[in-house]
Design a protein around this motif. Sequence first.
Motif, mmCIF file in Angstrom:
data_model
loop_
_atom_site.group_PDB
_atom_site.id
_atom_site.type_symbol
_atom_site.label_atom_id
_atom_site.label_comp_id
_atom_site.label_asym_id
_atom_site.label_seq_id
_atom_site.Cartn_x
_atom_site.Cartn_y
_atom_site.Cartn_z
ATOM 1 N N THR A 30 -45.458 26.414 39.339
ATOM 2 C CA THR A 30 -46.535 26.268 38.355
ATOM 3 C C THR A 30 -46.422 27.345 37.288
ATOM 4 O O THR A 30 -46.279 28.524 37.609
ATOM 5 N N GLY A 60 -53.495 19.487 39.028
ATOM 6 C CA GLY A 60 -53.514 20.939 38.966
ATOM 7 C C GLY A 60 -54.876 21.535 39.246
ATOM 8 O O GLY A 60 -55.027 22.748 39.338
ATOM 9 N N THR A 61 -55.882 20.677 39.393
ATOM 10 C CA THR A 61 -57.223 21.121 39.787
ATOM 11 C C THR A 61 -57.682 20.248 40.953
ATOM 12 O O THR A 61 -57.167 19.153 41.168
ATOM 13 N N ALA A 62 -58.672 20.730 41.707
ATOM 14 C CA ALA A 62 -59.132 19.996 42.886
ATOM 15 C C ALA A 62 -60.606 20.303 43.129
ATOM 16 O O ALA A 62 -61.140 21.306 42.644
ATOM 17 N N CYS A 67 -56.131 25.072 40.692
ATOM 18 C CA CYS A 67 -55.290 25.461 41.820
ATOM 19 C C CYS A 67 -54.681 26.829 41.537
ATOM 20 O O CYS A 67 -54.385 27.178 40.399
ATOM 21 N N THR A 72 -49.484 26.532 43.597
ATOM 22 C CA THR A 72 -50.047 25.346 44.246
ATOM 23 C C THR A 72 -50.535 24.381 43.185
ATOM 24 O O THR A 72 -50.790 24.763 42.041
ATOM 25 N N SER A 73 -50.674 23.117 43.569
ATOM 26 C CA SER A 73 -51.154 22.106 42.629
ATOM 27 C C SER A 73 -51.549 20.863 43.411
ATOM 28 O O SER A 73 -51.578 20.868 44.649
ATOM 29 N N THR A 74 -51.885 19.804 42.691
ATOM 30 C CA THR A 74 -52.146 18.497 43.292
ATOM 31 C C THR A 74 -51.101 17.524 42.769
ATOM 32 O O THR A 74 -50.531 17.725 41.698
ATOM 33 N N CYS A 113 -55.586 21.696 47.029
ATOM 34 C CA CYS A 113 -54.340 22.155 46.417
ATOM 35 C C CYS A 113 -53.326 22.455 47.516
ATOM 36 O O CYS A 113 -53.681 23.037 48.546
#
Length: 571
Positions: free
Chosen positions: A423, A386-388, A400, A404-406, A414
């Motif tokens: 999300t 959820g973070t990048a 993100c 969007t997400s990872t 993301c």
Amino acid sequence: VNWLASSYGSVPWLSFTSANSGNALAPASVASVTVRANATGLAKGDHSATLVVGVAGGEELVVPLVFTVSPPLAVSPAAVSDSCALGTTASATVTVTNRASTAVAWTAVASTSWITATPSSGATLAGGASVAVTLTLGAGLGSAATHTGFIALADDGLASEVSASVALTTRLVSGQSTLYMGGVSGTNKLAQWDIASSTFSALGSGVSGGDVDALAVDAARGVLYVGGGFSSAGGVSGTFSLAQWNIASSTWSAVGGGVSYGRVNALAIRRPACAAGDVPTDASTATCTPCLPGEYVKDYGGNGRECLSCPKNTANTATLSATLAQCVPCAPGTGTITAGSTTCAQCTAGTYADVAGAGCKACPAGTSSAAVGATAASTCTPCATGTAQPLSGKTSCDPCALGTSTSSPGGTICVACPANAFTPQAGEQCYACGALQGGGWYRAATAAAGQTWGVACAKCPKGTASTASDTTACDDCGAGQYADATGMTECSSCPAGTAVATNGSVALADCVICGTGRTSAASSGACSDCPTGTFGGAAVNPICAPCPANTFGDETKMQACKACPPGAASP
């Protein structure tokens, strides 16, 4: 609105996919278009195309696309800069990487003779593999200057060439050797041979009216003394049989009052040698200069001596630095920004140094670190799902955006949530509507990729429940059940002694009381009469009680048992 994505004209190397293309896109929702380029058969360079996103019967959004096709080989670093004393060489290393998936043969070609590469070619470099190439710089250079060139690397002749620029500064150092000769015809009895550049030259106009018998060099003062039986040197008065040549200014002058007659057959200079950590001054003063803190002395033997900066990621606080060994490698967790440092500094947040003298390395993309002076790569923590973090050397990861997400920890970019996943808020994972809380939610029919969880998902309404992770409708509560709140994962049971026959009940009050003489088990859709021999005296009877002693029940649905007649009894 209904929308569609397409390209202008026929572009064989371009393809794209779009989510919900041609379908209704709900207000304030997001859709994505994925564009792909196939580089097979494309020449190196930029290739352009145009993506058009349009609304039926409305305006078009034109998106210019530029795809750059790079050669399979890459070289790092792209620029090499170094220096060395004239007459010596420097060494540098570049890394050649094959970015293609298949093996290639490669060749290194230098633009000038003072650059050589080892190895200079390779028959097979596997896809994704790298090879270190050592560059030897400066061989044969004859002047103190900055020299430029490049080393080109190609996988198929020069058609897919990449290159690294090279800059080398050659310098004269104190005491760099020159050979002086007397009695040389054609140069008025005097000549000099530059050992570094391998060239002859005259000393001004030389001497006249006789021969040169003796030479002596005062390297500290930069003076050549000449003795012999000549009448003058360079036409300067007072230079009968004895003169001095200033090496720096290339001028002749007398030595004191000179000599009046005869000839000078021998010359000798006595001067103390410089200390181990000093270098001879190349000015006219007869002094030695110490190497300063952060430096060490480099002795070229016949090519002289100079002070050089301690290499990057080493430090030295000594005033007289005799050897390179006194430049001590920085301890793990520390490094220097430049060469010539007297102290090592702690690695900043986002970096670490796990090997002494290796310097601070940036945490890779997809990780972050707030630690100062870190000594291990393990301090670079992968970004949570959820973070990048697309960049290296960072102290935190970026959440993100909504929708969007990872896909896993350690993400560098993301991307839009997949279909039917959303999300809850920025910086979180993508979830199916029912997956976040174990059910109790359903996906709206208009939900599109990239929407937020709160927009695309809704709680199961009263009278329904769901344990599914992804569903478009919740299940009605069955007979004997009810759901008196939204977001239920399971329906509640009507208590024993009550019942409801219909589906989708929304409250406990929907569970009808069976009444006297009747009963039901929990979750029942209907009540039943108490059988003979039992009774139900209350309005809510979880069970029908057996008739007590000396009573009997000869009917169903009895509110109370009957007393035995006189003279009769029952157990």
